[in-house]
Each structure stands twice: as structure tokens, then as C-alpha cells.
Design a protein around this motif. Structure first.
Motif, PDB file in Angstrom:
ATOM      1  N   TRP A 214       0.583   9.501   2.524  1.00  0.00           N
ATOM      2  CA  TRP A 214       0.490   8.952   3.879  1.00  0.00           C
ATOM      3  C   TRP A 214      -0.956   8.768   4.307  1.00  0.00           C
ATOM      4  O   TRP A 214      -1.283   7.862   5.070  1.00  0.00           O
ATOM      5  CB  TRP A 214       1.256   9.832   4.873  1.00  0.00           C
TER       6      TRP A 214
ATOM      7  N   PRO B 288       1.698  14.317   1.877  1.00  0.00           N
ATOM      8  CA  PRO B 288       0.689  13.982   2.896  1.00  0.00           C
ATOM      9  C   PRO B 288      -0.434  13.106   2.346  1.00  0.00           C
ATOM     10  O   PRO B 288      -0.948  12.241   3.054  1.00  0.00           O
ATOM     11  CB  PRO B 288       0.172  15.351   3.332  1.00  0.00           C
TER      12      PRO B 288
ATOM     13  N   LYS C  39      15.253   3.320   3.349  1.00  0.00           N
ATOM     14  CA  LYS C  39      15.714   4.419   4.181  1.00  0.00           C
ATOM     15  C   LYS C  39      16.177   5.582   3.312  1.00  0.00           C
ATOM     16  O   LYS C  39      15.757   6.717   3.488  1.00  0.00           O
ATOM     17  CB  LYS C  39      16.850   3.921   5.070  1.00  0.00           C
TER      18      LYS C  39
ATOM     19  N   PHE D 262      14.125   9.290   2.873  1.00  0.00           N
ATOM     20  CA  PHE D 262      14.663  10.593   3.228  1.00  0.00           C
ATOM     21  C   PHE D 262      14.959  11.464   2.007  1.00  0.00           C
ATOM     22  O   PHE D 262      14.789  12.674   2.067  1.00  0.00           O
ATOM     23  CB  PHE D 262      15.877  10.427   4.144  1.00  0.00           C
TER      24      PHE D 262
ATOM     25  N   MET E 183      11.579  12.604   0.978  1.00  0.00           N
ATOM     26  CA  MET E 183      11.053  13.526   1.987  1.00  0.00           C
ATOM     27  C   MET E 183      11.665  14.913   1.774  1.00  0.00           C
ATOM     28  O   MET E 183      10.997  15.927   1.884  1.00  0.00           O
ATOM     29  CB  MET E 183      11.424  12.995   3.368  1.00  0.00           C
ATOM     30  N   ALA E 184      12.951  14.915   1.451  1.00  0.00           N
ATOM     31  CA  ALA E 184      13.642  16.182   1.234  1.00  0.00           C
ATOM     32  C   ALA E 184      13.108  16.898   0.002  1.00  0.00           C
ATOM     33  O   ALA E 184      13.117  18.117  -0.069  1.00  0.00           O
ATOM     34  CB  ALA E 184      15.129  15.915   1.063  1.00  0.00           C
ATOM     35  N   ASN E 185      12.597  16.125  -0.964  1.00  0.00           N
ATOM     36  CA  ASN E 185      12.096  16.746  -2.196  1.00  0.00           C
ATOM     37  C   ASN E 185      10.617  17.098  -2.132  1.00  0.00           C
ATOM     38  O   ASN E 185      10.076  17.673  -3.052  1.00  0.00           O
ATOM     39  CB  ASN E 185      12.314  15.797  -3.380  1.00  0.00           C
ATOM     40  N   THR E 186       9.955  16.681  -1.058  1.00  0.00           N
ATOM     41  CA  THR E 186       8.503  16.904  -0.983  1.00  0.00           C
ATOM     42  C   THR E 186       8.192  18.396  -0.870  1.00  0.00           C
ATOM     43  O   THR E 186       8.799  19.070  -0.078  1.00  0.00           O
ATOM     44  CB  THR E 186       7.898  16.163   0.234  1.00  0.00           C
TER      45      THR E 186
END
Lengths: 206, 220
Positions: free
Chosen positions: B8, B5, B210, B214, B217-220
Motif C-alpha cells: 500500500w 503495508p 473484491k 479480502f 487481506m485475511a492472509n496478510t
């Protein structure tokens, strides 16, 4: 065993070799490549998102939705906004979707009700590949955040209209609309991040 | 690339700064005038002759107190011909026609979407090359969207006064359908959302990013 099976093996190998050469010879066509590109998981998510947004707009544009839902959402925002403004000492009153006092008045029309921003968020959460319970939690939390944000926007614009009327148009037409869309997107990213953390945590506990 | 976060949030701040710079250029600098001139020239180029005999003139709105910068004046050859015939029949030397006019704020019907898309693309976690490709991909789409929106608006207005102009649609059901459709696309919010979708489509179609987005994102 013997001759028959050896022949079969030979036939099989020949067939395999011819298949490989045919694969090498025939490049996938443009249409096939386009199909493969479209069917990528992320693109499928986007297609689902478009479809849901089209469905939303078809519903949103209907007379029934405008007269029975949007109208009351605007009135609810006007009433709640007026309550907040009264707490802040602006002595406002409402008439339908209009908030006014002796100095300034605003009307909450289409585009100011935050329904589209909310729809973007809800559609995106709905198609996101995760557990249904997580989706419900995300939709609920996101909806509360976006409704509160829109209320803040209305109150903020009213105050700007009274104290800084020269920048009201900039704030109304350019800043807040963009900010609302971007914050909807940010809320979605927060949801995705939360969902992944939640799932990873559960996996590690198990 | 970190997709937490905070990452972002940093991107949001970059986006806000870029967008504020564009807004400053538009409102305090020459931005709005440039956009207005560009919109006027493009709209005139594509739509000055509308349909079979429609005529559309995009003029500068001289009322400085108004929020609008352009005035659209719609007439048709048939309307002019009918007015002349009517005047001749009455033995008049001169006659007047009543064109249909409506104002446009070129910033909110066009400029804002471009500004939003440009700011999004610059702030996005993409390489410079990917950003340039993104501009080449997205800006023409937005340009077509803006023209399409204007086309729908003109078609609808001509159709509503079809008996007067003899331009546009005659089928009432089709006119009603276009009316509903225009009610969706006419708000700036739709245009902003369209810009966002164009941006996301490009962002996610960018293969390298891409996978990266992803996986991270999956590891965040």
C-alpha cells in the motif's frame, strides 16, 4: 412399505424434477440480482459506512455541534499549533481560532480542523467486522495519528505561508486536503492489516 | 497481488506522483484554464436559464489578484421587468438593475475532485480494462455531483432573494434545510470524500478484485 411409499417416492421425485426445471427456466430478475449484489458483505459494509457518514454530517451540520464542538476543536488546534510554532521560534499568538504573528496569520475554519477525515476513519473502523476491543484500540490509535497529522498540517501551512507564500494556496487547497484523506485511508488499511495479524496470531496460539 | 503495508505504501507513492503531475499540469501548465473553460461552458449550458425566469451568466473573473477564476452573475426576467416598470413610472429613459454576483474557483469546486479520482484510479491495483471501466463509471458521477452542487448553490441564492428575483423556493423552512445541506457539500473536503467513496464503491464492486482483496487481506 410397498405401494404407498413407492408412490410417495415417485411424487417426491416428480416434484423435485419440476422444481429443477422451474429453476432452470426462471432466471433471477434484475431486481433480485441487484438485491443479491447489494447484499454482498463488502457492499453491506459500504452501505453501513454511508449511513454512518450521513448521520455524522447531519450532526456536524447542526448549529449545536458547530457552536459547541467544532468551534472548540478549532481553538484547541490553534492553541496547540501556536505552542509548537513558538517552540520553533515563530513567536505566534492566538485569538480564538486564529494563529498570527507580525508576518502572517491563519484561521482554522471548517475543513481545516480534520474532523471530517477523523470521522471517515472512525466510521470505517466502527463498521469493520472485528472484535470490539480491537475497534477501540484502532479508533484510539487512529484518532491520535490523525490529530497529530492535522497539527503537523497546520504548523506546516503556517511555515509555508511565511517562507513560501506563493505555494500556500496549492498546499492548502490541493495538497494537504488530499493528503489528509489518503493518509486516513492508509491508516485504515494499517488497522485492517494489524487486526488480521492480531487475530491470526491469537488463533495460532490457541 | 500482495496486500501488505509495504504494498500500500508503494501504491501511495504512485498515487502521490500521479497527483503531483496533475497538480503541476493544473498550476504550471494549462490545466486550470482548461478546467475553468470546461466548467464555464457546462455551467452555462445547464444553468443559464434557471427555474422559470432566472438568468445566470458565468463570466471570467478579470481580477487577476483574486483566487477565483469565474464570476457568477444572477438576475431574473421579473427583476428586469420590475426595474423597467419602475423606471417608466418615474419617467426615466434608463435604469439599472443590481444583479447578485459571487465568484467561483473552478479548480476547488470541480477540477480537484476529478484530479483526485483519476489519480486514485490510476494508482489502484486494478487491470487497465477495469481502470477504463472505472473512468466510465466514476467521471460521469463526479460530473453530476459538481453540477448538483452548483444547482444547490444557485437555488439557495435565488431563494434567499426570492422577493427580488421571483425565482427559487419560497418556503423558509425548505430554504433553511437547503442552507444546512449546502453547508455540508460546499467544502472541497466533502467533494474529495465523495470522490473517494465513488472510487471505493467501484473498487469493492469489482467482483474479481473484491474477492482477491479480502482473501489476501485475511492472509496478510
Amino acid at each position: 412399505m410397498g405401494k404407498k411409499s413407492r408412490n410417495k417416492n415417485k411424487q417426491f421425485k416428480n416434484a423435485e424434477a419440476s422444481m429443477q426445471s422451474s429453476v432452470r427456466l426462471h432466471k433471477p430478475s434484475f431486481i433480485l440480482r441487484a438485491k443479491i449484489a447489494i447484499l454482498q458483505p463488502t457492499n453491506l459494509i459500504l452501505i453501513k459506512f454511508f449511513a454512518l457518514m450521513i448521520a455524522f454530517y447531519a450532526l456536524w451540520a447542526s448549529k449545536f455541534f458547530q457552536e459547541n464542538i467544532i468551534k472548540y476543536i478549532s481553538i484547541a488546534y490553534a492553541k496547540t499549533g501556536s505552542i509548537v510554532l513558538n517552540i520553533l521560534g515563530y513567536k505566534t499568538m492566538t485569538a480564538e481560532d486564529i494563529i498570527r504573528n507580525d508576518v502572517f496569520s491563519i484561521s482554522i475554519k471548517n475543513g481545516c480542523d480534520g474532523v471530517e477525515g477523523l470521522a471517515i476513519f472512525l466510521c470505517a473502523v466502527l463498521i469493520f467486522p472485528t472484535k470490539f476491543s480491537n475497534k477501540i484500540k484502532g479508533m484510539f490509535a487512529g484518532a491520535i495519528f490523525l490529530i497529530a497529522l492535522n497539527l503537523f498540517r497546520i504548523v506546516n501551512l503556517y511555515i509555508i505561508g511565511i517562507h513560501f507564500p506563493s505555494i500556500f494556496d496549492v498546499m492548502h487547497e490541493s495538497v494537504w486536503q488530499v493528503l489528509f484523506i489518503v493518509l486516513s485511508l492508509m491508516a485504515l488499511l494499517v488497522f485492517i492489516s494489524w487486526d488480521r495479524k492480531n487475530e491470526n496470531l491469537k488463533t495460532s496460539i490457541v | 497481488m500482495n496486500l501488505s503495508p509495504s504494498f500500500w505504501m508503494k501504491r501511495l507513492i504512485i498515487f502521490s506522483l500521479i497527483f503531483l503531475c496533475i497538480l503541476f499540469w493544473a498550476y504550471a501548465g494549462a490545466g486550470k484554464i482548461i478546467i475553468s473553460n470546461f466548467y464555464q461552458s457546462q455551467a452555462s449550458y445547464w444553468f443559464s436559464n434557471f427555474g422559470n425566469n432566472g438568468e445566470v451568466n458565468f463570466k471570467k473573473d478579470k481580477n487577476k489578484a483574486s483566487d477565483y477564476d469565474l464570476m457568477v452573475v444572477m438576475t431574473s426576467k421579473t427583476q428586469k421587468k420590475n426595474a423597467i416598470d419602475e423606471a417608466r413610472a418615474l419617467g426615466k429613459q434608463e435604469t439599472q438593475i443590481a444583479p447578485l454576483q459571487f465568484p467561483i474557483n473552478s479548480w476547488s469546486v470541480a477540477g480537484l475532485f476529478f484530479a483526485f479520482f483519476i489519480a486514485l484510479l490510476i494508482a489502484a491495483p486494478l487491470s487497465i480494462k477495469a481502470k477504463l471501466v472505472g473512468f466510465a463509471f466514476g467521471l460521469p458521477i463526479l460530473y453530476l455531483f459538481v453540477l448538483f452542487k452548483l444547482w444547490v448553490s444557485l437555488l439557495l441564492k435565488f431563494s434567499r432573494f426570492n422577493s427580488k428575483f421571483q425565482v427559487g423556493l419560497e418556503n423558509v423552512n425548505l430554504v433553511n434545510w437547503f442552507d444546512s445541506f449546502y453547508n455540508i457539500i460546499k467544502y472541497p473536503y466533502f467533494g474529495l470524500m465523495f470522490s473517494l467513496i465513488v472510487f471505493l464503491a467501484y473498487f469493492f464492486t469489482n467482483q474479481e478484485k473484491k474477492k482477491d482483496v479480502f482473501n489476501k487481506m485475511a492472509n496478510t
